[in-house]
Each structure stands twice: as C-alpha cells, then as structure tokens.
Scaffold this active site. Structure first.
Site, PDB file in Angstrom:
ATOM      1  N   ARG A   1     -11.510  -9.936  -4.616  1.00  0.00           N
ATOM      2  CA  ARG A   1     -11.193  -9.515  -3.248  1.00  0.00           C
ATOM      3  C   ARG A   1     -10.833  -8.032  -3.190  1.00  0.00           C
ATOM      4  O   ARG A   1     -10.119  -7.503  -4.024  1.00  0.00           O
ATOM      5  CB  ARG A   1     -10.039 -10.350  -2.715  1.00  0.00           C
ATOM      6  CG  ARG A   1      -9.609 -10.021  -1.292  1.00  0.00           C
ATOM      7  CD  ARG A   1      -8.443  -9.071  -1.231  1.00  0.00           C
ATOM      8  NE  ARG A   1      -7.966  -8.857   0.149  1.00  0.00           N
ATOM      9  CZ  ARG A   1      -7.058  -7.950   0.484  1.00  0.00           C
ATOM     10  NH1 ARG A   1      -6.528  -7.158  -0.433  1.00  0.00           N
ATOM     11  NH2 ARG A   1      -6.681  -7.815   1.742  1.00  0.00           N
ATOM     12  N   VAL A   2     -11.365  -7.354  -2.200  1.00  0.00           N
ATOM     13  CA  VAL A   2     -11.052  -5.946  -1.927  1.00  0.00           C
ATOM     14  C   VAL A   2     -10.644  -5.840  -0.460  1.00  0.00           C
ATOM     15  O   VAL A   2     -11.312  -6.395   0.414  1.00  0.00           O
ATOM     16  CB  VAL A   2     -12.259  -5.030  -2.207  1.00  0.00           C
ATOM     17  CG1 VAL A   2     -11.933  -3.585  -1.822  1.00  0.00           C
ATOM     18  CG2 VAL A   2     -12.664  -5.110  -3.672  1.00  0.00           C
ATOM     19  N   GLY A   3      -9.560  -5.144  -0.199  1.00  0.00           N
ATOM     20  CA  GLY A   3      -9.080  -4.972   1.158  1.00  0.00           C
ATOM     21  C   GLY A   3      -9.562  -3.697   1.813  1.00  0.00           C
ATOM     22  O   GLY A   3     -10.595  -3.130   1.441  1.00  0.00           O
ATOM     23  N   ASP A   4      -8.791  -3.211   2.769  1.00  0.00           N
ATOM     24  CA  ASP A   4      -9.241  -2.080   3.586  1.00  0.00           C
ATOM     25  C   ASP A   4      -9.057  -0.728   2.929  1.00  0.00           C
ATOM     26  O   ASP A   4      -9.736   0.233   3.299  1.00  0.00           O
ATOM     27  CB  ASP A   4      -8.485  -2.089   4.917  1.00  0.00           C
ATOM     28  CG  ASP A   4      -6.983  -1.912   4.728  1.00  0.00           C
ATOM     29  OD1 ASP A   4      -6.389  -2.691   3.977  1.00  0.00           O
ATOM     30  OD2 ASP A   4      -6.402  -0.981   5.317  1.00  0.00           O
TER      31      ASP A   4
ATOM     32  N   THR B   1      -1.835   0.490   6.296  1.00  0.00           N
ATOM     33  CA  THR B   1      -1.251  -0.541   5.452  1.00  0.00           C
ATOM     34  C   THR B   1      -1.145  -1.823   6.267  1.00  0.00           C
ATOM     35  O   THR B   1      -0.601  -1.819   7.369  1.00  0.00           O
ATOM     36  CB  THR B   1       0.150  -0.137   4.938  1.00  0.00           C
ATOM     37  OG1 THR B   1       0.781  -1.274   4.345  1.00  0.00           O
ATOM     38  CG2 THR B   1       1.038   0.407   6.039  1.00  0.00           C
ATOM     39  N   GLY B   2      -1.704  -2.905   5.751  1.00  0.00           N
ATOM     40  CA  GLY B   2      -1.633  -4.139   6.522  1.00  0.00           C
ATOM     41  C   GLY B   2      -2.547  -5.208   5.982  1.00  0.00           C
ATOM     42  O   GLY B   2      -2.987  -5.157   4.832  1.00  0.00           O
TER      43      GLY B   2
ATOM     44  N   THR C   1       0.866  -1.167   0.000  1.00  0.00           N
ATOM     45  CA  THR C   1       0.000   0.000   0.000  1.00  0.00           C
ATOM     46  C   THR C   1       0.900   1.212   0.000  1.00  0.00           C
ATOM     47  O   THR C   1       2.005   1.163   0.537  1.00  0.00           O
ATOM     48  CB  THR C   1      -0.882   0.049   1.268  1.00  0.00           C
ATOM     49  OG1 THR C   1      -1.591  -1.178   1.420  1.00  0.00           O
ATOM     50  CG2 THR C   1      -1.887   1.171   1.215  1.00  0.00           C
TER      51      THR C   1
ATOM     52  N   GLY D   1      -5.620  -6.460   5.227  1.00  0.00           N
ATOM     53  CA  GLY D   1      -6.843  -5.686   5.051  1.00  0.00           C
ATOM     54  C   GLY D   1      -8.068  -6.215   5.747  1.00  0.00           C
ATOM     55  O   GLY D   1      -8.882  -5.447   6.275  1.00  0.00           O
TER      56      GLY D   1
END
Length: 385
Positions: free
Chosen positions: A242-245, A266-267, A214, A269
């Site tokens: 898939r979608v993260g944070d 950042t991590g 990120t 998600g």
C-alpha cells in the site's frame, strides 16, 4: 467607501494584494501529522517533547533561509530532522506494515520550475526525503519504488542503514494491537531489533496515538521560490505494498510559483489521492488570486493612508484570510465530504502560512524573517512561541 472595499477583501479572502508590500524575506512552516490529538492523550512530558521537536525543525529550516539558502534546502533539512525523531511517523519513528517491515515514502517539489521527485517503499535508506530530491535532481525520473529506489539511493551516495535502524518499540506494540484487532497473525520481531524489554530514554508517542503519520514542510526563500516536501511511514499494518498520498504529486505534495502556493498534506491517504488535495489547493489559490486580486489591489490604492491606519485591525483580518487559507479550508471540507480526515499546511507567495484540518489536532509550526518560531498541537490552539 473604504469599509466596502474591506468587506469585499474579507469576502474574497484576498490578502496578497492588501499586504504584498509587507511580505517577509522568507517564510517556513512544518507539520508532524494530523489526527485525533487531544490534551487528554498527551502527558505533559509528551506535549513538551513534541513542541521541542517542532522547534528544532523550525530552527533548522529557518537557519538555511536566514542565510540566503534555498527553499528546497530548508525543506530537506527540517524533514531529515523529523525523520530521525522517533516521535514522528517518518524515518526512524515509522509504523510497521502487517509483515513487520518499515516501508517509507517521500516527495519533494520545486515550485519555481515544477521539478519533483518521489519515492515509495524504501526499507534501507536513512532519509527518504533526500532520496526524493536525488530522484528529482540526479535521475531522469519522477518516482522510484521499492528495492530499486534503495539501490538508486545507494548509487548516489545516500546513507544506507540496516532495516532495524527504523525499529521503535512503541510502533511495534502499535502493530501488535492493530493486527490483533484484525485477527491477523503477528510476525516475528525484525532481525536486529532490540529485545522487548530493552529500556530506552528516547521520547515516544502515546500508546493510544490516533493520528495520520506524516511530516512535511513548505517554504518561501529570499529569491521568491516556493518548495514543498513530505515524508511518511504510512499506515500501521498496511498490506500488499500500500502507498498513500505522500509520494503522489498533486495529492500529498505540490508546489507551484505560478499558482502561488506550496502544499504538504497529512491524512487518510486514499481520500487525499481521490481529491487530488495538494494540486487542487494551488488551483483554487490561483483562481481566487486571478479572479479578484487586480480589483482588490486597485480598490485599496484609492484608500488614503489615514483610513488604512484606522482600519489596521480589519486589514490584519484580510491578511489572515489569504487566498491559500480559503483554498485549504475548502479543499479539506471536500475531503471530509468524501469521508476522509486530515490536514494541510500551505505557503503562499506573500509568505503567509495557512493551516487547515478537520481533525482535533495537527502538530504544526511556522517561522519567518518577520516573526519568531511558533508551534501548536491542538485544533483549537493558535500558534505560539
């Protein structure tokens, strides 16, 4: 009496009241991803390349702010630079999905009025962060996804590219490794991608990179407006859309002048979404400030100038332990308790950046009207020029 006041300040983590009069005219901070980033993993050339890339982004953002530009403009220009840099998992350096595609996510938020924009699953727009801002400013919506988001981007004049623009050999090799480990088929190389033996002079991340990809920025401008932005290629070999944070406002990105903070995360998600990391940090910041700020400010005004001078070092400790620093550390601890890893950057209304992580490293940097650009990579490393 004074020592008791200072002890109270340290215990509550309140820096704003102690040093509000010293707030810089503007301040800016960035990150390029957190994760297992250790000295043994980076060659001297890679270490230098990352530091140079961070400095370029800080220079771009600070130039906007020093000229009186907006926090949003600073965030966007810095992130666009990182989106074009193959060192980072965003834009041109993005990782691949299991299907062999680059699917890009981004979000931006204006803390002065809580307007925001987010996108997910872009495949043909060069700068996802620009699309997120366009969603905020040129559409009635907050989030757009997939083909529709790219279509919208083209309709407002944002640069479109062939999907092969985002291809990098190092990320493709990372995909092959990940798919083999999962006993999944390796897709054909994307159309238009260079041959596997093609040479390049571009810098590249290490093959054994183990970080959450990120990039992000947070800013305070000379008008006192906070802003945050984040952009990512997501997770290597991700499947099923898939979608993260990152594009989930309140999870990976959030800014609020009312709360007094701007956050880019950042991590891992899924855990950051479950913990609503970015919004929680701002809520914690506001709670700390509202609960104790007035009492601290009143107490400090009773201390005479001579005492303040003699306790300059202790007051500096108070400044370093700001409400948003305490909030960030507490929130990352919560993420860790769920099993997640990562980090955050946070900007407060007093212009002090905060960094928190539960990983061994995070590419990061900061600059302000009062301090030169400084960067760091490893978790045990302080920011330095």
């Amino acid at each position: 009496m004074k020592s008791a006041i200072l002890a109270f300040c340290l215990a509550t983590g309140l820096a704003g009241a102690a040093s509000a009069q010293e707030a810089p005219a503007w301040s800016f901070a960035i990150h390029g991803g957190a994760g297992v980033i250790e000295r043994a993993d980076l060659s001297p050339e890679q270490d230098a390349a990352y530091r140079a890339a961070l400095h370029r982004a800080l220079t771009a953002g600070s130039a906007v702010l020093a000229a009186g530009g907006s926090s949003l403009d600073a965030v966007q220009v810095a992130i666009e630079l990182m989106e074009d840099d193959p060192l980072f998992n965003a834009g041109r350096g993005a990782v691949f999905t299991a299907a062999g595609r680059n699917e890009l996510d981004a979000a931006v938020m204006d803390g002065s009025d809580l307007t925001a924009g987010a996108v997910a699953g872009l495949t043909t727009t060069r700068h996802p962060i620009a699309v997120a801002r366009a969603v905020m400013e040129q559409s009635p919506h907050v989030m757009l996804i997939g083909e529709g988001a790219d279509t919208f981007a083209a309709s407002v004049g944002l640069e479109q590219v062939d999907p092969s623009f985002f291809f990098t050999e190092r990320r493709w090799r990372g995909l092959e490794t990940a798919l083999r480990a999962q006993n999944l088929p390796i897709p054909e190389r994307p159309a238009g991608a260079p041959g596997s033996m093609a040479e390049t002079t571009l810098p590249a991340p290490p093959l054994n990179e183990r970080k959450f990809g990120t990039v992000g920025a947070v800013a305070l401008d000379s008008q006192g407006r906070l802003a945050a932005g984040t952009s990512t290629g997501g997770m290597t070999a991700k499947r099923w859309g898939r979608v993260g944070d990152v594009p989930v406002l309140g999870a990976g990105t959030y800014a609020s002048n009312r709360d007094g903070c701007a956050v880019s995360a950042t991590g891992s998600g899924e855990y950051f979404i479950r913990a609503t990391v970015a919004r929680d940090i701002c809520a914690r910041t506001r709670a700390l400030r509202d609960s104790h700020g007035a009492d601290v400010a009143a107490a400090l005004t009773q201390a005479d100038a001579a005492d303040r001078a003699s306790d300059r070092d202790t007051l500096h400790m108070v400044h370093e332990r700001s409400p948003h620093q305490a909030a960030a550390e507490a929130e990352i601890a919560d993420v860790g308790s769920l099993g997640g890893d990562g980090g955050v950057i946070v900007m407060g209304l007093d212009g002090t950046p905060a960094f928190a992580m539960n990983t061994s490293g995070m590419y990061r940097g900061a600059v302000s009207a009062e301090a030169p650009a400084r960067v760091a990579i490893y978790g045990d490393e302080a920011l330095r020029p």
